[in-house]
Design an enzyme around this catalytic site. Structure first.
Site, short mmCIF file in Angstrom:
data_model
loop_
_atom_site.label_atom_id
_atom_site.label_comp_id
_atom_site.label_asym_id
_atom_site.label_seq_id
_atom_site.Cartn_x
_atom_site.Cartn_y
_atom_site.Cartn_z
N LEU A 48 -36.30 -14.96 2.00
CA LEU A 48 -35.06 -14.73 2.72
C LEU A 48 -34.37 -13.52 2.11
O LEU A 48 -34.48 -13.27 0.90
CB LEU A 48 -34.13 -15.95 2.62
CG LEU A 48 -34.62 -17.25 3.25
CD1 LEU A 48 -33.62 -18.37 2.97
CD2 LEU A 48 -34.84 -17.09 4.74
N ASP A 49 -33.66 -12.76 2.94
CA ASP A 49 -32.91 -11.62 2.44
C ASP A 49 -31.85 -12.09 1.44
O ASP A 49 -31.43 -13.25 1.46
CB ASP A 49 -32.21 -10.88 3.59
CG ASP A 49 -33.21 -10.30 4.59
OD1 ASP A 49 -34.35 -10.04 4.18
OD2 ASP A 49 -32.83 -10.14 5.76
N ARG A 50 -31.39 -11.17 0.62
CA ARG A 50 -30.43 -11.48 -0.45
C ARG A 50 -29.19 -12.23 0.08
O ARG A 50 -28.74 -13.20 -0.52
CB ARG A 50 -30.01 -10.18 -1.15
CG ARG A 50 -28.98 -10.39 -2.26
CD ARG A 50 -28.62 -9.06 -2.94
NE ARG A 50 -27.62 -9.26 -3.95
CZ ARG A 50 -27.86 -9.67 -5.20
NH1 ARG A 50 -29.09 -9.92 -5.57
NH2 ARG A 50 -26.88 -9.83 -6.07
N THR A 103 -28.93 -13.88 2.95
CA THR A 103 -29.26 -15.00 3.82
C THR A 103 -29.48 -16.23 2.94
O THR A 103 -30.23 -16.17 1.97
CB THR A 103 -30.54 -14.71 4.63
OG1 THR A 103 -30.36 -13.53 5.39
CG2 THR A 103 -30.87 -15.87 5.56
N ARG A 135 -32.18 -9.96 12.05
CA ARG A 135 -31.11 -8.96 11.99
C ARG A 135 -31.43 -7.76 12.89
O ARG A 135 -30.57 -7.26 13.62
CB ARG A 135 -30.92 -8.51 10.54
CG ARG A 135 -30.52 -9.66 9.62
CD ARG A 135 -30.70 -9.30 8.15
NE ARG A 135 -29.80 -8.22 7.77
CZ ARG A 135 -29.90 -7.59 6.59
NH1 ARG A 135 -30.84 -7.92 5.72
NH2 ARG A 135 -29.05 -6.62 6.29
#
Length: 203
Positions: free
Chosen positions: A44-46, A48, A144
């Protein structure tokens, strides 16, 4: 299963980084006297938050990697976007590639990798929409990029055109569904919204 908080990288982004989710999980197992090589199956992105699957050894990692590749792991997300979508549910099937004008940003590109996102509008709030989304593929920044491409960027996601918000990026991985790689027992794991994102359900 780990419920990743906001503001934490899934993997270390440089050699001396010790505050990633992978580091935290490894430290936890070490403190419990469990010898294993914990490896995240997806990331997961930072900014998220939400559910991340970790494999504790090479065999389960190989099986889970294959399950992810063959779309046998279902991931569901919640997001709040700027604007109200014209369709209450739809599928976004647009290839995603690197943006050559920015070191980390991605974009919809005819030469990119296949990317498929499904969404359903849960409710509309003024000029915002709460969405539930599921992925068939797992490209970097996929949700996104796809939502921004439609003209409905995620609230707080300024990299892709979202309105700046004091609560940060409104994206959370709410659940994963998969079959246990050894016991073959079906699992649905829910990841509660972290404290800093609980406002998403009441916006």
């Amino acid at each position: 299963m780990v419920n990743k908080p906001t503001g934490v990288d899934t993997h270390p982004s440089h050699e001396n980084q010790h505050d990633s989710l992978s580091n935290f999980v490894a430290s936890y197992f070490e403190s419990q006297g469990v010898k294993c090589r914990a490896h995240p199956i997806h990331r997961l992105d930072r900014d998220t938050s939400g559910a991340v699957i970790f494999a504790k050894h090479h065999l389960s990692q190989a099986i889970l990697d294959r399950m992810l590749q063959h779309k046998h792991i279902k991931r569901t997300y919640l997001a709040i976007v700027n604007g109200q979508l014209q369709k209450n549910h739809d599928t976004i099937s647009k290839p995603i590639g690197k943006d050559r004008h920015h070191p980390t940003r991605r974009r919809v590109s005819p030469n990119g990798q296949t990317a498929v996102t499904h969404y359903t509008v849960v409710k509309n709030i003024n000029n915002l929409s709460l969405l539930e989304l599921s992925l068939e593929t797992g490209r970097t920044h996929q949700i996104r990029v796809h939502l921004s491409h439609l003209g409905y960027p995620i609230l707080g996601d300024t990299l892709y055109g979202g309105t700046k918000d004091p609560n940060g990026q409104a994206l959370h991985a709410k659940s994963v569904q998969f079959v246990h790689p050894i016991s073959e027992e079906p699992f649905t794991i829910l990841a509660p919204l972290p404290k800093e994102k609980r406002w998403m359900l009441f916006a």
